[in-house]
Structures are given as structure tokens and as C-alpha cells.
Design an enzyme around this catalytic site. Structure first.
Site, mmCIF file in Angstrom:
data_model
loop_
_atom_site.group_PDB
_atom_site.id
_atom_site.type_symbol
_atom_site.label_atom_id
_atom_site.label_comp_id
_atom_site.label_asym_id
_atom_site.label_seq_id
_atom_site.Cartn_x
_atom_site.Cartn_y
_atom_site.Cartn_z
ATOM 1 N N GLY A 263 35.990 32.051 35.374
ATOM 2 C CA GLY A 263 37.289 31.711 34.634
ATOM 3 C C GLY A 263 37.756 30.500 34.721
ATOM 4 N N GLN B 268 43.886 23.510 34.867
ATOM 5 C CA GLN B 268 42.558 23.328 35.843
ATOM 6 C C GLN B 268 41.595 21.978 35.123
ATOM 7 O OE1 GLN B 268 40.892 27.487 36.614
ATOM 8 N NE2 GLN B 268 40.251 26.208 38.345
ATOM 9 N N HIS C 71 47.047 30.661 37.786
ATOM 10 C CA HIS C 71 47.038 29.357 37.689
ATOM 11 C C HIS C 71 48.035 28.895 36.538
ATOM 12 C CE1 HIS C 71 43.318 27.554 39.640
ATOM 13 N NE2 HIS C 71 42.713 28.905 39.293
ATOM 14 N N CYS D 180 37.698 29.337 43.932
ATOM 15 C CA CYS D 180 38.149 28.608 42.552
ATOM 16 C C CYS D 180 37.277 27.475 42.464
ATOM 17 C CB CYS D 180 39.624 28.593 42.976
ATOM 18 S SG CYS D 180 40.495 27.771 41.378
ATOM 19 N N LEU D 181 37.101 27.178 41.160
ATOM 20 C CA LEU D 181 36.446 26.018 40.706
ATOM 21 C C LEU D 181 37.561 24.626 41.318
ATOM 22 C CD1 LEU D 181 35.262 26.725 37.132
ATOM 23 C CD2 LEU D 181 33.796 26.547 39.369
ATOM 24 N N HIS E 115 43.906 36.111 38.885
ATOM 25 C CA HIS E 115 43.635 34.835 39.355
ATOM 26 C C HIS E 115 43.636 33.575 38.475
ATOM 27 C CE1 HIS E 115 40.779 31.693 41.797
ATOM 28 N NE2 HIS E 115 40.994 31.438 40.510
ATOM 29 N N GLU E 116 43.304 33.953 37.167
ATOM 30 C CA GLU E 116 43.701 32.925 36.106
ATOM 31 C C GLU E 116 45.017 33.034 35.514
ATOM 32 O OE1 GLU E 116 41.207 30.983 35.981
ATOM 33 O OE2 GLU E 116 39.770 32.012 37.001
#
Ligand code: NI
Length: 159
Positions: free
Chosen positions: A46, A51, A137, A91-92, A133-134
Site C-alpha cells: 500500500g 509518501q 498516512h 512501511c515503505l 495503515h494507509e
């Protein structure tokens, strides 16, 4: 379409609140296409627009192994949660790290698609975790803010 730079670590943009999308135009479609490319290129499940440095309420996801469950969420909102699951999350934007977070087991989300139409989504397990999670963000929240009591971040490359 293009790969966009992923913001990492203490980049202040990751802590900002994103604004709703109001114009469903070429600019949005470019963002979505680039986010899709960036998600697949990075091997993540995701990605939220902050991000890649864009403070708009846009998420792309695909939690499937064979990359067959791609979805785009615009102005997403959680409409119901059920149960709970405890597991490892990464997480990226926090490369090389993971930590234990408790999330709902089932999550329902309503969101607009790129045509502006409202759609309903249901996720269980990993998909439910990814929704939470997304969407976090978009409000400047990272999973490391939500680690379970007594837990800390681990290095994924630790021996
Ligand atoms: Ni993330």
C-alpha cells in the site's frame, strides 16, 4: 507514468494532514498512475499520497501475492471495524524497520474511485491492516506511533 520518490524517515510531509480530493482530473489520474507504478516497483502492499510528497487523500493498495487485487481509494473513510489482530507491520517510508501493532481484523471502507463514484470495500486480515495503515498516512500517523504496549521497532535486517 513514472516512479515517484518515496519520502522516508523524518520527512515532515509524512506528519501532515492531507486535504480531500475535489477535482477528478488528469492531474489526479497522473498521480494515481504514478502511485501504482511506485507501489509495484517498491514491492509494497500500500501507498498513501503523502509518501510521494502529495498532501491529498489518495491511497493505492494491492495486498495479493500475484498483484491481482489493485484498488484506488480517494477520500477514504472507515465505516466499521470488527475484532482484532496483532502482527508485524512495516512501511515503505520507514525502510528496514518493523514493529508489532494491533489492528481490527475486519475493516469496511467507503471511498471514491477515479470517476468520483463512491464504492464500498471490505478487508480481512492483511487487507484490513493495510486499510488502517494507509488511511493513517492521510492524517500524518505512522505505525510506529501505534506500537503495542512494551513493543519497539526492530530492524528487519537484524541478525
Ligand atoms: Ni506506510
Amino acid at each position: 507514468m513514472a516512479i515517484r520518490n518515496i519520502r522516508v524517515d523524518d520527512d515532515p510531509i509524512l506528519r501532515k494532514t492531507s486535504r480531500p480530493v475535489t477535482d477528478f482530473n488528469e492531474r489526479l489520474f497522473d498521480l494515481l498512475d504514478d502511485m501504482k507504478d511506485t507501489l509495484y516497483k517498491s514491492g509494497g502492499v500500500g501507498l498513501g499520497a503523502p509518501q510521494v510528497g502529495v498532501l491529498r487523500r489518495v491511497v493505492v493498495m494491492d495486498v495479493s501475492e500475484d498483484r491481482s487485487d489493485y484498488i484506488e481509494l480517494i477520500n477514504p473513510e472507515i465505516t466499521s471495524i470488527e475484532g482484532s489482530q496483532t502482527g508485524s507491520e512495516g512501511c515503505l517510508s520507514l525502510p528496514g524497520l518493523c514493529g508489532t501493532v494491533t489492528r481490527p481484523m475486519v475493516v469496511k471502507v467507503k471511498a471514491q474511485n477515479r470517476e468520483g463514484k463512491w464504492c464500498l470495500y471490505k478487508g480481512e486480515g492483511l487487507k484490513a491492516r493495510c486499510f488502517c495503515h494507509e488511511l493513517d498516512h492521510l492524517d500524518g500517523i505512522l505505525y510506529k506511533d501505534k506500537l503495542d504496549e512494551g513493543e519497539c521497532l526492530y530492524r528487519t535486517d537484524a541478525e
